[in-house]
Motif scaffolding. Structure first.
Motif, PDB file in Angstrom:
ATOM      1  N   ASP A  90       0.758  -1.192   0.015  1.00 24.20           N
ATOM      2  CA  ASP A  90      -0.060   0.096  -0.108  1.00 24.20           C
ATOM      3  C   ASP A  90       1.045   1.349  -0.136  1.00 24.20           C
ATOM      4  N   PHE A  91       1.977   1.054   0.605  1.00 22.51           N
ATOM      5  CA  PHE A  91       2.742   2.345   0.744  1.00 22.51           C
ATOM      6  C   PHE A  91       3.492   2.684  -0.580  1.00 22.51           C
ATOM      7  N   LEU A  92       4.116   1.631  -1.440  1.00 21.22           N
ATOM      8  CA  LEU A  92       4.223   1.839  -2.785  1.00 21.22           C
ATOM      9  C   LEU A  92       3.274   2.275  -3.572  1.00 21.22           C
ATOM     10  N   ALA A  93       1.978   1.885  -3.651  1.00 22.71           N
ATOM     11  CA  ALA A  93       0.990   2.140  -4.511  1.00 22.71           C
ATOM     12  C   ALA A  93       0.542   3.635  -4.244  1.00 22.71           C
ATOM     13  N   ARG A  96       4.978   2.578  -9.797  1.00 21.19           N
ATOM     14  CA  ARG A  96       4.632   2.420  -8.715  1.00 21.19           C
ATOM     15  C   ARG A  96       3.652   1.395  -8.206  1.00 21.19           C
ATOM     16  N   THR A  97       2.589   1.516  -9.089  1.00 20.76           N
ATOM     17  CA  THR A  97       1.708   0.166  -9.116  1.00 20.76           C
ATOM     18  C   THR A  97       2.321  -1.148  -9.478  1.00 20.76           C
ATOM     19  N   LEU A  98       3.291  -0.980 -10.416  1.00 20.67           N
ATOM     20  CA  LEU A  98       3.855  -2.315 -10.673  1.00 20.67           C
ATOM     21  C   LEU A  98       4.751  -2.602  -9.655  1.00 20.67           C
ATOM     22  N   PHE A  99       5.554  -1.831  -8.952  1.00 18.22           N
ATOM     23  CA  PHE A  99       6.226  -2.222  -7.843  1.00 18.22           C
ATOM     24  C   PHE A  99       5.439  -2.780  -6.847  1.00 18.22           C
ATOM     25  N   SER A 100       4.409  -2.059  -6.477  1.00 19.40           N
ATOM     26  CA  SER A 100       3.535  -2.525  -5.369  1.00 19.40           C
ATOM     27  C   SER A 100       2.916  -4.058  -5.487  1.00 19.40           C
ATOM     28  N   GLY A 101       2.504  -4.216  -6.834  1.00 20.64           N
ATOM     29  CA  GLY A 101       2.277  -5.580  -7.191  1.00 20.64           C
ATOM     30  C   GLY A 101       3.303  -6.626  -7.109  1.00 20.64           C
ATOM     31  N   ILE A 102       4.459  -6.383  -7.489  1.00 19.06           N
ATOM     32  CA  ILE A 102       5.617  -7.287  -6.970  1.00 19.06           C
ATOM     33  C   ILE A 102       5.723  -7.331  -5.555  1.00 19.06           C
ATOM     34  N   ALA A 103       5.485  -6.387  -4.803  1.00 19.66           N
ATOM     35  CA  ALA A 103       5.803  -6.559  -3.373  1.00 19.66           C
ATOM     36  C   ALA A 103       4.634  -7.252  -2.729  1.00 19.66           C
ATOM     37  N   SER A 104       3.489  -7.312  -3.161  1.00 15.44           N
ATOM     38  CA  SER A 104       2.295  -7.655  -2.747  1.00 15.44           C
ATOM     39  C   SER A 104       2.644  -9.375  -2.817  1.00 15.44           C
ATOM     40  N   LEU A 105       3.402  -9.797  -3.628  1.00 17.42           N
ATOM     41  CA  LEU A 105       3.648 -11.190  -3.438  1.00 17.42           C
ATOM     42  C   LEU A 105       4.157 -11.679  -2.388  1.00 17.42           C
ATOM     43  N   GLY A 106       4.875 -11.020  -1.588  1.00 19.33           N
ATOM     44  CA  GLY A 106       5.199 -11.381  -0.216  1.00 19.33           C
ATOM     45  C   GLY A 106       4.196 -11.591   0.737  1.00 19.33           C
ATOM     46  N   GLN A 107       3.003 -11.254   0.609  1.00 17.83           N
ATOM     47  CA  GLN A 107       1.767 -11.623   1.209  1.00 17.83           C
ATOM     48  C   GLN A 107       1.704 -13.151   1.128  1.00 17.83           C
ATOM     49  N   GLY A 123      -8.862 -15.083 -12.717  1.00 20.33           N
ATOM     50  CA  GLY A 123      -8.607 -14.056 -11.945  1.00 20.33           C
ATOM     51  C   GLY A 123      -6.872 -13.845 -11.981  1.00 20.33           C
ATOM     52  N   PHE A 124      -6.259 -14.862 -12.030  1.00 20.90           N
ATOM     53  CA  PHE A 124      -4.869 -14.749 -12.184  1.00 20.90           C
ATOM     54  C   PHE A 124      -4.273 -14.403 -13.417  1.00 20.90           C
ATOM     55  N   LEU A 125      -5.140 -14.899 -14.445  1.00 23.55           N
ATOM     56  CA  LEU A 125      -4.926 -14.359 -15.816  1.00 23.55           C
ATOM     57  C   LEU A 125      -5.089 -12.978 -15.962  1.00 23.55           C
ATOM     58  N   LEU A 126      -6.091 -12.491 -15.439  1.00 23.24           N
ATOM     59  CA  LEU A 126      -6.442 -10.973 -15.558  1.00 23.24           C
ATOM     60  C   LEU A 126      -5.388 -10.272 -14.822  1.00 23.24           C
ATOM     61  N   LEU A 127      -4.916 -10.659 -13.676  1.00 26.28           N
ATOM     62  CA  LEU A 127      -3.813  -9.851 -13.033  1.00 26.28           C
ATOM     63  C   LEU A 127      -2.534 -10.032 -13.817  1.00 26.28           C
ATOM     64  N   LEU A 128      -2.299 -11.153 -14.262  1.00 25.14           N
ATOM     65  CA  LEU A 128      -1.158 -11.394 -15.119  1.00 25.14           C
ATOM     66  C   LEU A 128      -0.986 -10.606 -16.373  1.00 25.14           C
ATOM     67  N   GLN A 129      -2.045 -10.604 -17.368  1.00 30.06           N
ATOM     68  CA  GLN A 129      -2.228  -9.541 -18.258  1.00 30.06           C
ATOM     69  C   GLN A 129      -2.120  -8.072 -17.782  1.00 30.06           C
ATOM     70  N   ARG A 130      -2.747  -7.796 -16.757  1.00 27.62           N
ATOM     71  CA  ARG A 130      -2.396  -6.279 -16.211  1.00 27.62           C
ATOM     72  C   ARG A 130      -1.081  -5.963 -15.833  1.00 27.62           C
ATOM     73  N   PHE A 131      -0.424  -7.087 -15.252  1.00 29.49           N
ATOM     74  CA  PHE A 131       0.896  -7.025 -15.134  1.00 29.49           C
ATOM     75  C   PHE A 131       1.818  -6.603 -16.091  1.00 29.49           C
ATOM     76  N   VAL A 132       1.669  -7.517 -17.320  1.00 28.30           N
ATOM     77  CA  VAL A 132       2.455  -7.302 -18.623  1.00 28.30           C
ATOM     78  C   VAL A 132       1.902  -6.087 -19.121  1.00 28.30           C
ATOM     79  N   THR A 133       0.930  -5.776 -19.219  1.00 26.85           N
ATOM     80  CA  THR A 133       0.396  -4.240 -19.665  1.00 26.85           C
ATOM     81  C   THR A 133       1.141  -3.167 -18.838  1.00 26.85           C
ATOM     82  N   ASP A 134       1.231  -3.245 -17.624  1.00 30.62           N
ATOM     83  CA  ASP A 134       2.133  -2.139 -16.858  1.00 30.62           C
ATOM     84  C   ASP A 134       3.475  -2.089 -17.174  1.00 30.62           C
ATOM     85  N   ILE A 135       4.095  -3.435 -17.495  1.00 30.19           N
ATOM     86  CA  ILE A 135       5.443  -3.590 -17.776  1.00 30.19           C
ATOM     87  C   ILE A 135       5.763  -2.847 -19.061  1.00 30.19           C
ATOM     88  N   TYR A 136       4.854  -3.244 -20.088  1.00 28.65           N
ATOM     89  CA  TYR A 136       4.998  -2.509 -21.651  1.00 28.65           C
ATOM     90  C   TYR A 136       4.931  -1.058 -21.221  1.00 28.65           C
TER      91      TYR A 136
END
Length: 808
Positions: free
Chosen positions: A221-224, A232-243, A429-442
């Motif tokens: 949440d801090f990164l977001a 910042r939202t991309l890094f927030s998503g990566i950090a959320s994997l720590g959950q 749901g995981f595919l939707l998140l993964l596609q959003r993650f790829v879109t943010d990286i691009y």
């Protein structure tokens, strides 16, 4: 001499090569294994794991046979070419020279010997493949029978004591194991010696499990919220994997601490070994729900839901994770303790009922999302919303049908409806998140803002999302009951290729075709670019001819690339010739217009009656030719609109080309002067006007024609030849301006249409009844009560009905 030519070579090399290749396969052992498999299939008493083991052995044999089918392939091709070089065999009743007949017989014998190992491998491959199909069919039938098997009903009170007895027995056995170990002095000594490590593990496990996920959530949440930069939202998503990682690590330490205590028995240790998997399931479900129904931390919301519905979605995700973990624990406990069917039904039905309830709630959330999203963008998101609505209704239906089947006694069928549906929603749901993650990286790589609403409209992220969806299909198949052996079988058949018209097309040959064709296409485009930019500009070929030459090179290059790629890939299309010939008849009737336009396009490029840049008129359309393709020609009109004309119209129809041979063209201007004007002076002025314009050619000189005596004026024509007809409209305008100016200076009048109107019996107008004389209405002409003098001169009217006030 002929005998000397045909005598070299023999059957020994080919036969020796075949024997050496065949030695790698023990066909005697294969026959024994195949016979054993056939016997097991005939009896049908083997267990499913036994069938899987037997199937893996047969798959190994089949792979070896598939590789052996290519034995002597080069030699076989050479021998066939040699036999073909001898010509066709003589017809019945005819003969051929003795030397050729002997050589043909010798080569045929060598061909048969060279083909023997591959033919034997083909036969063995067919046998192994058939056995594998039978095993798969047997296993699928067993799965279907198990799915439709009716067991004890969990809602029957008679079966409830069995469940209570089973769970109490397990708890008592676990307690007895721990008590027995506690009474064992060696076990207590091991506990005391490892107590510091056990306490350390327990402390770390408690911190990581209880507080670790919260720490990672605060970091995300801090990164977001307060992070900087586009990602910042991309890094927030990566950090959320720590959950997932941090609390799961705590569960691993907990399991290690329990094992190091030396107090566990056989049953309790098997249950403790499941703790990491159970914890991973729960925390993954919580993380997935937290991201899909997130308030913050993603660049764009996955679902269109109000805040209270998002909170409900996150809660439901945690509950579903716990349900899946309990279902796994109950299944494993039933296997370890070998519970009776009644006990299993009673213990698993409450979990199934709760799972169905939560699944239905998830489906309702999807329908809420569809209604909200449709209100915001009904046209842009219609397809996505239809898919979401389908998943929502399917989830609600599965959540209701599964518990009902389980209550009746169809436990396997109930589980089949509920748990795979839950896993399917999780996968989507995981595919939707993964596609959003790829879109943010691009977006970050392209230097864009991740939170820009326009982000995600590019083609590359969409293509990557489609690839991810295709890669998820095997996972989806496994979720819905497919075996790994089924997927490997599909992959094996795909890599082995498919026979089409006697030709086996494999992924290797297809890949070779694609690579070679791509290289040929690239070389063609490179040659076209070199001709367009380097070679043709230095020649005297007109632009239209250059375009035709470049297009012709492109067509020839693509055709050659296709032929070379097919040949290189080893695809034999001769066996498809008959089928292609039959299809060509039907295709010819259906596509005759397209073929006609294609042939017309080739004729246009070769004869070039019309070239790019020409000013043409065809079928009532006038404009500049902008592009000539194999099917149609694009013409840009002077209104700046593009008109697509089929090439057949340019070949078979009447075409006016104003600029084909040269740019010269004639312009005719018509003008009239009043009667009584000096015609010679008018002719002189018109000639001077024509000769004075810079675009008018001197040879041939302008021409003034006195056309005749018109109804309203003396009619003249000024005919001039222009150097560039493309400027015809502007020249016509300038000449008309000059004519008007000079005629005004010389006092020549350019008359307009005049008509004399005679009224017969005008006295009758006064004798009309008074009842018919009324005020003029919108459709009644104004009339006068008194007769008008005759004749009446209508100097400014339109008596002739031509809609104008004079000659234009």
């Amino acid at each position: 001499m002929a005998a000397a030519v045909f005598s070299h070579g023999g059957a020994a090399p080919a036969f020796a090569q075949a024997q050496s290749q065949q030695e790698g396969i023990d066909y005697a052992q294969w026959d024994r294994d195949a016979s054993r498999a056939e016997k097991v299939l005939a009896e049908g008493k083997a267990t499913t794991p036994a069938f899987d083991t037997l199937r893996s052995e047969l798959v190994d044999w089949r792979t070896r046979f598939l590789d052996a089918q290519n034995i002597n392939s080069s030699r076989i091709k050479t021998l066939r070419d040699q036999i073909s070089a001898l010509g066709d065999p003589p017809a019945e009743g005819e003969s051929e020279p003795k030397e050729i007949a002997q050589r043909r017989a010798e080569l045929t014998k060598q061909l048969n010997q060279a083909q023997a190992p591959s033919l034997k491998a083909v036969e063995a491959y067919s046998r192994a493949d058939g056995l594998i199909r039978e095993i798969d069919q047997t296993i699928r039938e067993r799965q279907a029978d198990q799915l439709l098997k009716l067991g004890p009903s969990p809602v029957n009170p008679v079966n409830w004591p069995a469940g209570l007895i089973a769970i109490r027995g397990t708890l008592v056995e676990v307690g007895n194991e721990i008590a027995a170990n506690w009474d064992n002095p060696n076990a207590r000594a091991s506990l005391r010696s490892g107590l510091p490590v056990t306490l350390l593990f327990l402390t770390l496990a408690g911190l990581l499990t209880v507080r670790g996920r919260r720490w990672m959530e605060i970091l995300s949440d801090f990164l977001a919220q307060r992070g900087r930069g586009r990602g910042r939202t991309l890094f927030s998503g990566i950090a959320s994997l720590g959950q997932i990682v941090v609390p799961t690590l705590g569960i691993v330490l907990l399991a290690g601490a329990l094992k190091s205590s030396a107090m566990l028995g056989l049953r309790s240790e098997r249950l403790v070994q499941m703790l990491p998997m159970l914890g991973l399931t729960v925390f993954t479900a919580g993380w997935l729900g937290g991201r899909v129904f997130a308030q913050l931390g993603v660049s764009h919301a996955i679902l269109t839901l109000p805040p209270e519905r998002r909170s409900e979605g996150r809660f439901n995700s945690w509950i579903l994770g716990l349900i899946l973990a309990l279902a796994m624990l109950a299944r494993e406990a039933g296997k370890v303790e070998e519970y009776p069917a009644e006990a299993v039904a009673v213990l698993t039905f409450p979990i199934l009922l709760l799972a169905g309830l939560m699944l239905s709630r998830m489906g309702q959330l999807l329908l809420v999302h569809v209604r909200a999203d449709t209100a915001e963008g009904p046209e842009e998101r219609s397809y996505r919303n239809r898919v979401a609505a389908f998943f929502g209704r399917a989830a609600i239906g599965a959540g209701l049908i599964g518990p009902l089947l389980g209550a009746v006694g169809y436990a396997e069928a109930g589980d089949f409806f509920v748990y795979p549906s839950i896993m399917t929603l999780a996968l989507v749901g995981f595919l939707l998140l993964l596609q959003r993650f790829v879109t943010d990286i691009y977006a970050v790589l392209m230097g864009r803002d991740v939170e820009d609403p326009e982000n995600g409209g590019d083609l590359i992220p969409v293509l990557i999302g489609m690839i991810l969806a295709l890669l998820a299909l095997p996972v989806l198949a496994l979720i819905w009951g497919a075996r790994v052996a089924d997927l490997t079988e599909l992959w094996a058949r795909f890599t082995a290729g498919y026979s089409i018209g006697g030709t086996r097309i494999s992924p290797t040959s297809f890949l070779t075709f694609v690579v070679v064709f791509t290289l040929g296409y690239a070389l063609t485009r490179l040659l076209q670019g070199m001709l367009r930019s380097t070679v043709l500009p230095k020649t005297k070929i007109d632009p239209g001819g250059q375009t035709a030459l470049i297009s012709g090179v492109g067509y020839i290059g693509i055709f050659l690339a296709g032929v070379v790629s097919v040949t290189t890939a080893g695809i034999d299309l001769s066996s498809l010739a008959i089928v292609a010939g039959a299809l060509s008849v039907g295709i010819g009737f259906g596509l005759q217009t397209i073929v006609q336009n294609f042939v017309s396009g080739i004729i246009l490029l070769i004869e070039r009656p019309v070239s790019q840049g020409d000013w043409i008129e065809v079928g009532g359309v006038m404009g500049i030719v902008k592009d000539i393709s194999v099917r149609s020609t694009r013409i840009q009109t002077f209104d700046r609109t593009d008109v697509i004309v089929p090439n057949a119209d340019l070949i078979a129809g009447q075409v006016t080309n104003w600029t084909r041979q040269n740019l010269t063209g004639r312009v005719i201007l018509k003008v009239g002067v009043a009667y009584g004007s000096d015609t010679r002076q008018v002719e002189k002025i018109l000639m001077e006007i024509g000769e004075s314009h810079p675009l008018v050619m001197v040879n041939p000189a302008p021409l003034v024609v006195f056309q005749g005596f018109g109804p309203d004026a003396l009619e003249f024509e000024l005919r001039v030849i222009l150097r560039d007809i493309n400027y015809g409209l502007s020249v016509r305008t300038e000449l008309n301006h000059e004519i008007a100016r000079r005629f005004a200076e010389e006092g020549f009048e350019i008359p307009f249409a005049q008509r004399d109107i005679w009224l017969r019996n005008p006295e009758t107008l006064g004798d009309r009844p008074a009842a018919r004389t009324q005020a003029p209405g919108p459709f009644l002409p104004r009339q006068s009560a008194e007769p008008q003098p005759e004749p009446l001169d209508d100097l400014g009217g339109d008596a002739d009905g031509d809609g104008g006030d004079g000659p234009r």
